[in-house]
Write an enzyme that holds these catalytic residues in place. Sequence first.
Site, PDB file in Angstrom:
ATOM      1  N   HIS A 190       0.843  -1.211   0.000  1.00  0.00           N
ATOM      2  CA  HIS A 190       0.000   0.000   0.000  1.00  0.00           C
ATOM      3  C   HIS A 190       0.867   1.245   0.000  1.00  0.00           C
ATOM      4  CE1 HIS A 190      -3.751   2.105   0.364  1.00  0.00           C
ATOM      5  NE2 HIS A 190      -3.365   2.751   1.432  1.00  0.00           N
ATOM      6  N   ARG A 209      -5.434  15.035   6.836  1.00  0.00           N
ATOM      7  CA  ARG A 209      -5.926  14.948   5.463  1.00  0.00           C
ATOM      8  C   ARG A 209      -6.054  16.336   4.832  1.00  0.00           C
ATOM      9  NH1 ARG A 209     -11.687  12.569   3.361  1.00  0.00           N
ATOM     10  NH2 ARG A 209     -12.329  14.609   4.117  1.00  0.00           N
ATOM     11  N   TYR A 240      -4.549   7.874  -6.689  1.00  0.00           N
ATOM     12  CA  TYR A 240      -5.845   8.567  -6.746  1.00  0.00           C
ATOM     13  C   TYR A 240      -5.818   9.995  -7.273  1.00  0.00           C
ATOM     14  CZ  TYR A 240      -4.630  10.399  -2.030  1.00  0.00           C
ATOM     15  OH  TYR A 240      -4.011  10.991  -0.954  1.00  0.00           O
ATOM     16  N   HIS A 287     -11.828   3.501  -3.706  1.00  0.00           N
ATOM     17  CA  HIS A 287     -11.096   4.150  -2.610  1.00  0.00           C
ATOM     18  C   HIS A 287     -11.530   3.676  -1.236  1.00  0.00           C
ATOM     19  CE1 HIS A 287     -10.262   7.293   0.398  1.00  0.00           C
ATOM     20  NE2 HIS A 287      -9.154   7.499  -0.292  1.00  0.00           N
ATOM     21  N   HIS A 324      -9.575   0.860   0.926  1.00  0.00           N
ATOM     22  CA  HIS A 324      -9.397   1.317   2.306  1.00  0.00           C
ATOM     23  C   HIS A 324     -10.657   0.937   3.066  1.00  0.00           C
ATOM     24  CE1 HIS A 324      -6.876   4.944   0.739  1.00  0.00           C
ATOM     25  NE2 HIS A 324      -6.042   4.148   1.369  1.00  0.00           N
ATOM     26  N   GLU A 340     -10.640   2.127   8.702  1.00  0.00           N
ATOM     27  CA  GLU A 340      -9.388   2.671   9.226  1.00  0.00           C
ATOM     28  C   GLU A 340      -9.652   3.507  10.478  1.00  0.00           C
ATOM     29  OE1 GLU A 340      -7.278   5.278   6.546  1.00  0.00           O
ATOM     30  OE2 GLU A 340      -5.550   5.455   7.880  1.00  0.00           O
ATOM     31  N   HIS A 389      -5.955  -1.597   5.926  1.00  0.00           N
ATOM     32  CA  HIS A 389      -6.157  -1.240   7.343  1.00  0.00           C
ATOM     33  C   HIS A 389      -7.064  -2.272   8.032  1.00  0.00           C
ATOM     34  CE1 HIS A 389      -4.063   2.393   6.387  1.00  0.00           C
ATOM     35  NE2 HIS A 389      -5.025   2.827   5.609  1.00  0.00           N
ATOM     36  N   ASP A 438       2.185   3.048   2.979  1.00  0.00           N
ATOM     37  CA  ASP A 438       1.043   3.956   2.924  1.00  0.00           C
ATOM     38  C   ASP A 438       1.448   5.425   2.782  1.00  0.00           C
ATOM     39  OD1 ASP A 438      -1.461   5.108   3.151  1.00  0.00           O
ATOM     40  OD2 ASP A 438      -1.976   4.225   5.063  1.00  0.00           O
TER      41      ASP A 438
HETATM   42 ZN   LIG Z   1      -3.989   4.625   2.021  1.00  0.00          ZN
END
Ligand SMILES: [Zn+2]
Length: 460
Positions: free
Chosen positions: A58, A84, A123, A208, A237, A240, A274, A325
């Site tokens: 990942h 984020r 992405y 996603h 994902h 998570e 995750h 990740d």
């Molecule tokens: Zn990720």
Amino acid sequence: MTNALLATDALLPSGWAKNVLLAWDEAGQLTQVQPDAQPAAGVPTVRGPVIPGMPNLHSHAFQRAIAGLTEFRGEAQDSFWSWRTLMYRFAARLDPAQLEAIAFGLYVEMLEAGYTAVCEFHYVHHDIDGRPYADDATLALALLRAAQRAGIGLTLLPVLYQTSGFGGLPPHEGQRRFIRTTDSMLGLLERLKPLCAAQGARLGLAPHSLRAVPPEGLREALAGLQAIDATAPIHIHIAEQTKEVDDCVAWSGQRPVAWLLDHAPVDARWCLVHATHMDADEYRRAAASGAVAGLCPTTEANLGDGIFDLPAWRAAGGAWGLGSDSHICVNAAEELMLLEYSQRLATRTRNVAASETQPQVAAAMTLAAVHGGAQAAGRAIGRLAHGQQADFVVLDAAHPALAGLGAPEMLSSHVFASHRTSAIDAVWVAGRARVQAGRHLLHDSATAGFVAARSELLTP
Ligand SMILES: [Zn+2]
């Protein structure tokens, strides 16, 4: 024989073996893995322990450039969601040359750290204003080139991203570069299929998350993928964050993993990235599906996600592998160490990931993570055995943490006692040495390109 070496010690699927002859063909596929072999003329002997190369299941390559930049308090209760926001700001500025430079630097770093393959969960698709590039595959091509130049194996997973939350919430401005219709995703996969095949990369699909792909989008995309390649890897994902679990329950009455198992044909093609927050029934059902749990220990720790219940997963027979990740850490050994330590802290026991057949915890974890990572990558890279790709790592027998020890203890020290230095001597991918004496042959240019791209992105 030129495509061969004799390993004094090698970690085979059944455990450590002595004097192992490894030979491979022109395509880099192992044709012989023979323990107790005799030295032969023209076959070099490798004295450091040889372990299988670790697939990194990942990766979001561009995020390597923000590693270390979000370690300050922005809100009284900082969380994944504030991280984020910063990541989105960065993603909004990235151009194709910068992505390629960052990915190339990262993949070189991965190889030096013992990863021989990567699954790229890709992405950011569109231009800065959110419109598709004239060539819709522009950014995917940047990743393909970066992987080829570095010499790392690649599974490319274009990401389907359609909504900003459960129940079909419209995407917001910060997500404009990610958004695709299902048809445009299938068109991208068709375009990428021959390009991936040409460099030995595997193509898959990554819906996603359940918050970003509504049920009909998921169904149609999986049907389209089935027509393109019925065995392609599928990564998502899932579970998570506890907020994601709460939102999923509010939307559907079900927890995310339970919802997915009830509404999608989850099987051994799938990687549940995750899967941190599952109840006992979800652990049992998800493991029984054959899917791989994609564990990202340092990122999950960095983002404050929670702790995966590895004993529950293993008791249910679940496969697992490692991902770096967000790339807050690019080091396969450190990921293994943190995974084991999180389990020790949670259970107040030691050597949690060891098994009856493999009591050495570092060896047990390495074999399990390589096996699960290969399954998630959809490539024949899961072990040192005939028919698999010749991907392997030679540990540095002269490193202070390892010198003078037996091979099993050298691997233990590599995982638990060599930090923050590298106890890796050489890394081979498809029978080619990409790292020698601890350094990738293109280390300097890759590092310079990475630093320059990051500086550009940080300039206001
Ligand atoms: Zn990720």
